[in-house]
Enzyme design. Sequence first.
Site, PDB file in Angstrom:
ATOM      1  N   LYS A  14      27.486  -3.443  40.513  1.00  0.00           N
ATOM      2  CA  LYS A  14      28.098  -4.029  41.709  1.00  0.00           C
ATOM      3  C   LYS A  14      29.037  -5.181  41.335  1.00  0.00           C
ATOM      4  O   LYS A  14      30.137  -5.288  41.862  1.00  0.00           O
ATOM      5  CB  LYS A  14      27.022  -4.555  42.678  1.00  0.00           C
ATOM      6  CG  LYS A  14      26.080  -3.476  43.210  1.00  0.00           C
ATOM      7  CD  LYS A  14      25.163  -4.016  44.291  1.00  0.00           C
ATOM      8  CE  LYS A  14      24.124  -5.023  43.837  1.00  0.00           C
ATOM      9  NZ  LYS A  14      23.130  -4.522  42.863  1.00  0.00           N
ATOM     10  N   ARG A  89      20.601  -7.003  51.878  1.00  0.00           N
ATOM     11  CA  ARG A  89      19.503  -6.324  51.191  1.00  0.00           C
ATOM     12  C   ARG A  89      18.617  -5.593  52.189  1.00  0.00           C
ATOM     13  O   ARG A  89      17.852  -4.731  51.803  1.00  0.00           O
ATOM     14  CB  ARG A  89      18.607  -7.336  50.456  1.00  0.00           C
ATOM     15  CG  ARG A  89      19.252  -8.067  49.273  1.00  0.00           C
ATOM     16  CD  ARG A  89      19.408  -7.146  48.083  1.00  0.00           C
ATOM     17  NE  ARG A  89      18.933  -7.572  46.807  1.00  0.00           N
ATOM     18  CZ  ARG A  89      19.653  -8.219  45.882  1.00  0.00           C
ATOM     19  NH1 ARG A  89      20.874  -8.585  46.103  1.00  0.00           N
ATOM     20  NH2 ARG A  89      19.126  -8.481  44.702  1.00  0.00           N
ATOM     21  N   ARG A 126      21.312  -5.814  29.342  1.00  0.00           N
ATOM     22  CA  ARG A 126      22.249  -6.710  30.045  1.00  0.00           C
ATOM     23  C   ARG A 126      22.018  -8.163  29.650  1.00  0.00           C
ATOM     24  O   ARG A 126      20.890  -8.625  29.540  1.00  0.00           O
ATOM     25  CB  ARG A 126      22.066  -6.556  31.558  1.00  0.00           C
ATOM     26  CG  ARG A 126      22.977  -7.488  32.353  1.00  0.00           C
ATOM     27  CD  ARG A 126      23.171  -7.022  33.749  1.00  0.00           C
ATOM     28  NE  ARG A 126      22.062  -7.364  34.625  1.00  0.00           N
ATOM     29  CZ  ARG A 126      22.120  -7.223  35.957  1.00  0.00           C
ATOM     30  NH1 ARG A 126      23.202  -6.731  36.528  1.00  0.00           N
ATOM     31  NH2 ARG A 126      21.079  -7.540  36.699  1.00  0.00           N
ATOM     32  N   ARG A 159      18.618 -12.164  31.882  1.00  0.00           N
ATOM     33  CA  ARG A 159      18.079 -12.727  33.121  1.00  0.00           C
ATOM     34  C   ARG A 159      16.571 -12.532  33.125  1.00  0.00           C
ATOM     35  O   ARG A 159      16.087 -11.471  32.745  1.00  0.00           O
ATOM     36  CB  ARG A 159      18.693 -12.017  34.336  1.00  0.00           C
ATOM     37  CG  ARG A 159      20.086 -12.477  34.646  1.00  0.00           C
ATOM     38  CD  ARG A 159      20.761 -11.651  35.716  1.00  0.00           C
ATOM     39  NE  ARG A 159      19.948 -11.287  36.859  1.00  0.00           N
ATOM     40  CZ  ARG A 159      20.424 -10.639  37.929  1.00  0.00           C
ATOM     41  NH1 ARG A 159      21.705 -10.291  37.980  1.00  0.00           N
ATOM     42  NH2 ARG A 159      19.647 -10.328  38.930  1.00  0.00           N
ATOM     43  N   ARG A 170      11.888  -4.775  41.466  1.00  0.00           N
ATOM     44  CA  ARG A 170      13.167  -4.904  42.197  1.00  0.00           C
ATOM     45  C   ARG A 170      13.659  -3.539  42.666  1.00  0.00           C
ATOM     46  O   ARG A 170      14.185  -3.386  43.757  1.00  0.00           O
ATOM     47  CB  ARG A 170      14.220  -5.571  41.307  1.00  0.00           C
ATOM     48  CG  ARG A 170      13.974  -7.067  41.118  1.00  0.00           C
ATOM     49  CD  ARG A 170      14.768  -7.623  39.961  1.00  0.00           C
ATOM     50  NE  ARG A 170      16.195  -7.663  40.216  1.00  0.00           N
ATOM     51  CZ  ARG A 170      17.116  -7.621  39.252  1.00  0.00           C
ATOM     52  NH1 ARG A 170      16.762  -7.516  37.993  1.00  0.00           N
ATOM     53  NH2 ARG A 170      18.390  -7.671  39.562  1.00  0.00           N
TER      54      ARG A 170
HETATM   55  P1  AMP Z   1      21.162 -10.048  42.217  1.00  0.00           P
HETATM   56  O1  AMP Z   1      21.954 -10.876  41.265  1.00  0.00           O
HETATM   57  O2  AMP Z   1      21.979  -9.522  43.357  1.00  0.00           O
HETATM   58  O3  AMP Z   1      20.368  -8.973  41.519  1.00  0.00           O
HETATM   59  O4  AMP Z   1      20.083 -11.028  42.902  1.00  0.00           O
HETATM   60  C1  AMP Z   1      19.119 -11.700  42.107  1.00  0.00           C
HETATM   61  C2  AMP Z   1      17.967 -12.152  42.990  1.00  0.00           C
HETATM   62  O5  AMP Z   1      18.439 -13.076  43.991  1.00  0.00           O
HETATM   63  C3  AMP Z   1      17.313 -11.034  43.796  1.00  0.00           C
HETATM   64  O6  AMP Z   1      16.338 -10.325  43.046  1.00  0.00           O
HETATM   65  C4  AMP Z   1      16.682 -11.829  44.945  1.00  0.00           C
HETATM   66  O7  AMP Z   1      15.540 -12.523  44.499  1.00  0.00           O
HETATM   67  C5  AMP Z   1      17.754 -12.886  45.234  1.00  0.00           C
HETATM   68  N1  AMP Z   1      18.755 -12.403  46.231  1.00  0.00           N
HETATM   69  C6  AMP Z   1      20.061 -12.113  46.025  1.00  0.00           C
HETATM   70  N2  AMP Z   1      20.652 -11.705  47.144  1.00  0.00           N
HETATM   71  C7  AMP Z   1      19.708 -11.728  48.116  1.00  0.00           C
HETATM   72  C8  AMP Z   1      19.684 -11.380  49.500  1.00  0.00           C
HETATM   73  N3  AMP Z   1      20.784 -10.903  50.123  1.00  0.00           N
HETATM   74  N4  AMP Z   1      18.524 -11.536  50.175  1.00  0.00           N
HETATM   75  C9  AMP Z   1      17.401 -12.002  49.576  1.00  0.00           C
HETATM   76  N5  AMP Z   1      17.350 -12.329  48.268  1.00  0.00           N
HETATM   77  C10 AMP Z   1      18.486 -12.190  47.528  1.00  0.00           C
END
Ligand code: AMP
Length: 214
Positions: A14, A89, A126, A159, A170
Amino acid sequence: MLNLIILGPPGAGKGTVAHFLAKKLSIPHISTGNLLRSNAHQNTKLGKTALVYTERGHFVPDELIFNMLFERIEQKDCTKGHILDGFPRTLSQAEIYQKRVEALSKAMVIHLDISDQEVMKRLAYRLICSVCNAPYNLITAPPKISMTCDQCLTKLAQRTDDQKEVVASRLAIYHKNADCLIDYYAKKNILKTVSCNRPIQEIVDEIFSKIDLI
Ligand code: AMP
């Protein structure tokens, strides 16, 4: 105003897709995950609260996400639109966001389709820069200098939520919500699905051709 939403599981690409689209369309790429990580890196109150959730792969509460996101999309660089990565989400996030932006903009949702098996493989390799958020992959997109960001020379790390057990959780959370979201946007007739198991340039070219059709 054009607002794009990039939907897909962790590791679908993404961020990379959003980065290319942002360059081409001259509208900012906004990743809720990156905003949370930057807050955590700067040790803000939001960052500290969010870490409790992000480290376990759980969702950060909606109220925190919306305060952070709405403040960001009101900034000057978003007047022509924005590209969202990692948001929404859940169906309720989608509905609240939709109410907020609906009257103002043309929207389109790109769904990046990829198998769980491929996701697990990608995330195992990653790496990310904690300062500028540039993504790397030890196999497909390694940094020029070992474990060092090409752009700002910060030491790269995996990460914490890319560890195998957290990724599995996840992915499970993603699948629990994804069908509802996909259905919601398909009914609005603004969903385009793109297969991601191929080189990034092919994916981006297909997305551009679909955006041009709108
Ligand atoms: P990402 O980088 O998009 O994989 O997001 C990393 C983490 O941030 C996720 O696993 C969630 O814990 C939190 N997070 C990111 N975006 C959201 C969202 N829209 N709603 C809730 N938690 C989020």
